[in-house]
Structure formats: structure tokens, C-alpha cells
Motif scaffolding. Sequence first.
Motif, PDB file in Angstrom:
ATOM      1  N   UNK A 190       0.373  -1.332   0.005  1.00  8.43           N
ATOM      2  CA  UNK A 190      -0.262   0.216  -0.237  1.00  8.43           C
ATOM      3  C   UNK A 190       0.754   1.600   0.345  1.00  8.43           C
ATOM      4  N   UNK A 191       1.950   1.401   0.788  1.00  4.34           N
ATOM      5  CA  UNK A 191       2.744   2.311   0.751  1.00  4.34           C
ATOM      6  C   UNK A 191       4.169   2.229  -1.186  1.00  4.34           C
ATOM      7  N   UNK A 192       3.758   1.278  -1.647  1.00  4.37           N
ATOM      8  CA  UNK A 192       4.538   1.822  -2.780  1.00  4.37           C
ATOM      9  C   UNK A 192       4.353   2.459  -4.161  1.00  4.37           C
ATOM     10  N   UNK A 193       2.431   2.887  -3.775  1.00  3.38           N
ATOM     11  CA  UNK A 193       2.560   3.878  -5.054  1.00  3.38           C
ATOM     12  C   UNK A 193       2.964   5.175  -4.655  1.00  3.38           C
TER      13      UNK A 193
ATOM     14  N   UNK B  15       6.798   5.457  -5.291  1.00  3.71           N
ATOM     15  CA  UNK B  15       6.445   5.137  -6.879  1.00  3.71           C
ATOM     16  C   UNK B  15       7.008   6.314  -7.441  1.00  3.71           C
ATOM     17  N   UNK B  16       5.879   6.959  -6.918  1.00  6.33           N
ATOM     18  CA  UNK B  16       6.337   8.875  -7.070  1.00  6.33           C
ATOM     19  C   UNK B  16       7.268   9.568  -7.217  1.00  6.33           C
ATOM     20  N   UNK B  17       7.461   8.932  -5.697  1.00  9.91           N
ATOM     21  CA  UNK B  17       9.256   9.895  -5.341  1.00  9.91           C
ATOM     22  C   UNK B  17       9.603   9.046  -5.361  1.00  9.91           C
TER      23      UNK B  17
ATOM     24  N   UNK C 153       4.741   8.740 -17.357  1.00  5.89           N
ATOM     25  CA  UNK C 153       3.931   7.459 -17.796  1.00  5.89           C
ATOM     26  C   UNK C 153       4.131   6.047 -16.988  1.00  5.89           C
ATOM     27  N   UNK C 154       4.803   5.604 -17.388  1.00  4.48           N
ATOM     28  CA  UNK C 154       5.074   4.314 -16.655  1.00  4.48           C
ATOM     29  C   UNK C 154       4.784   4.503 -15.174  1.00  4.48           C
ATOM     30  N   UNK C 155       5.479   5.502 -14.077  1.00  6.51           N
ATOM     31  CA  UNK C 155       4.911   5.661 -13.414  1.00  6.51           C
ATOM     32  C   UNK C 155       3.683   5.923 -12.430  1.00  6.51           C
ATOM     33  N   UNK C 156       2.068   6.663 -13.415  1.00  2.00           N
ATOM     34  CA  UNK C 156       1.384   7.144 -14.015  1.00  2.00           C
ATOM     35  C   UNK C 156       0.175   5.007 -13.872  1.00  2.00           C
ATOM     36  N   UNK C 157       1.132   4.808 -14.649  1.00  3.28           N
ATOM     37  CA  UNK C 157       0.196   3.130 -15.492  1.00  3.28           C
ATOM     38  C   UNK C 157       0.704   2.147 -14.072  1.00  3.28           C
ATOM     39  N   UNK C 158       2.255   1.874 -13.459  1.00  5.60           N
ATOM     40  CA  UNK C 158       1.786   1.233 -12.320  1.00  5.60           C
ATOM     41  C   UNK C 158       0.716   1.696 -11.189  1.00  5.60           C
ATOM     42  N   UNK C 159       1.090   2.621 -10.665  1.00  9.00           N
ATOM     43  CA  UNK C 159       0.489   3.462  -9.834  1.00  9.00           C
ATOM     44  C   UNK C 159      -1.291   2.976 -10.225  1.00  9.00           C
TER      45      UNK C 159
END
Length: 313
Positions: free
Chosen positions: A233-236, A239-241, A297-303
Motif C-alpha cells: 500500500x505504501x508502494x504507490x 513509485x512517484x517519489x 507515464x510508466x509511473x502513472x500506469x504502475x500506480x
Amino acid sequence: MIFYIFRRLTAGLVLALVILLIVFMLISNSFEDTARAILGQSATPEATADLMEERGWTRPIVVQYAEWLALAVQGDLGQSVFTSLSVLPEVLSRLAVTLSLIVPALLLTAVLSVLLGVWAASRGGAVDRIAQLISVAGHVMPGLLIAIALVVVFGVQLGWLPATGYVRFGDDPVGWARSLIMPVIVLVIPGVANMAAHVRGKMIDELNKDYVRTLRSRGLSPRKVVLKYALRNAGSPALTVMSLEFIQMFGAALVIENVFALPGFGSYAFNASLQGDIPVILGIAVFGVVLVTVVHLATDIVNGWLNPKARVH
């Protein structure tokens, strides 16, 4: 999910085109200076005007941008006005050097930050204070000072690592790794300081939530609760950071590559800016904007995959 990806891709493409237009408009103010640099200090205003006319720099900016963009889409970024070398292969070779520096630094930063942040959040007490001290120390130490200290100690005094220079992987894999150790360390220290603090804060928030108390009351081991549920749950946010850290490292490469004499993207951009080499600057802008857009874009997709609620934004 497909519509979400399409929407993000479209937004990223539009943003990239707008940014490149802004860069082109800003660079257009230096056309006359570049023409003078090509002709030399003794160039007359008439000769400068003739050269600008010959190169098409006097035409409307929108027309120049449209023509340049049409060629750029086909992979033609022009030639350097000073070396006459094709911009595309030069930028690609320099970008490979920079990515060979940033990618291992980013991976090492991610691993160390997660370990340190999770360790501090789950243990607390003295362990948490030590982790915070490490984070603060990494923030206050300037990257340039760290780089100079590493060069003096490990490159000059001890001679364990090459002080400057770059060895290509195909020529000597071991020499390639040795030439990148100190630059990678310089990028990792502030990166871990920044990212570990975010991981720690988010993990503390997750560990104090009701679902964690429920899982613990059902007899799940603390390790399983931390690693399987809270960390996911803390991963999203992490990933942004991490994506922001990648961009910061990309910018820091400008300084690091000049300190360690690496023939990378940053040093190439620095030299092109000093010379006013317009095709090179535009080529660098293209790859910089595309790289940043792809990372976001990759970050948004993974999130979006990790957190379905993010897809509605």
C-alpha cells in the motif's frame, strides 16, 4: 485500464509538444548570437544577417518549429553547426553513458531506501532515530562536495578508483564499472536521504491504520504484515517519489559528469549551451522531454495498476 493508458499517453504527448515549442521559442532569441559565433568576432552585421537568412532563422518561429518537428519525427535532428556531426547518434551515445550512471544509481537508491525506511518504521526507537540521522546527513551534504571528497580520497590519495574518465563497457567491463562507482555513490547518497524519508513516513501511516491492527489480531507475523500488506500500500507514493528522483538525478548528471569527466548527456548539454549549438540543444531537449514523459507515464500506469482508484483522476 486501456482507456486510462490512452488518456495518459495523449496527455503526455501534448505536454511534450508544448514544452518543445516553448524551448524552440526560447532558443530563437539566440539565433543571432549563434550566427556571430559561427562567423567569428570580426563578423559584420550584414554577414550575420546573411547567415541567418541562409539558415532560415529569420522565418516565423511557428514555421521553423513545424519544419523541425516534421524532420525530428523522422529521426533527423540535423547537424551540429560547429562540428557538422549528426546530432542523433551523438545524443544517443551520450545518453547511453548517462543512463549507465543513473539506472544503477536509481536501483541502488530504491533498494536502500526501502530497506532503511521499512526498518525505521517497523522498529522505531533508536533505529528510527539513526535512520533519520542518516537521512538528514544525506540532505545537508552537497553533491559537489561529496564528489570532490571521493576523488581526493579514493582517486588521488588511495588510488583505488580512477579519479576521472570513462571506460566503455565493450572495451573493459571491469574498467567500466570502476569508472562509475564514485559517480553512482554521489547520486545515491542524496537519493537515499530523500526517498527513505518518504518510505518511512508512508510506512508509519500504513502501520497505524485499522487494517494492520486487524491483521495482527488474527495472528499474522509482523514480517508478513509489513512486507505483504503495508509495503504494497505504501508502494504507490514511493513509485512517484522514485520517478521524481530519476528526474533529479538526470539534472544532477550535468554537474557530476563534468566533475568526473564523463562523456555523457549532461556534459554534452553543458558544452552545447556554452557554444549556442542550436541543433544539439534541440536534440537534447527532445530526448530530455521524451525521457521525462516516459518515466511519468510508466509511473502513472504502475500506480493505476497498484491502486485502481488512481485511474479516475
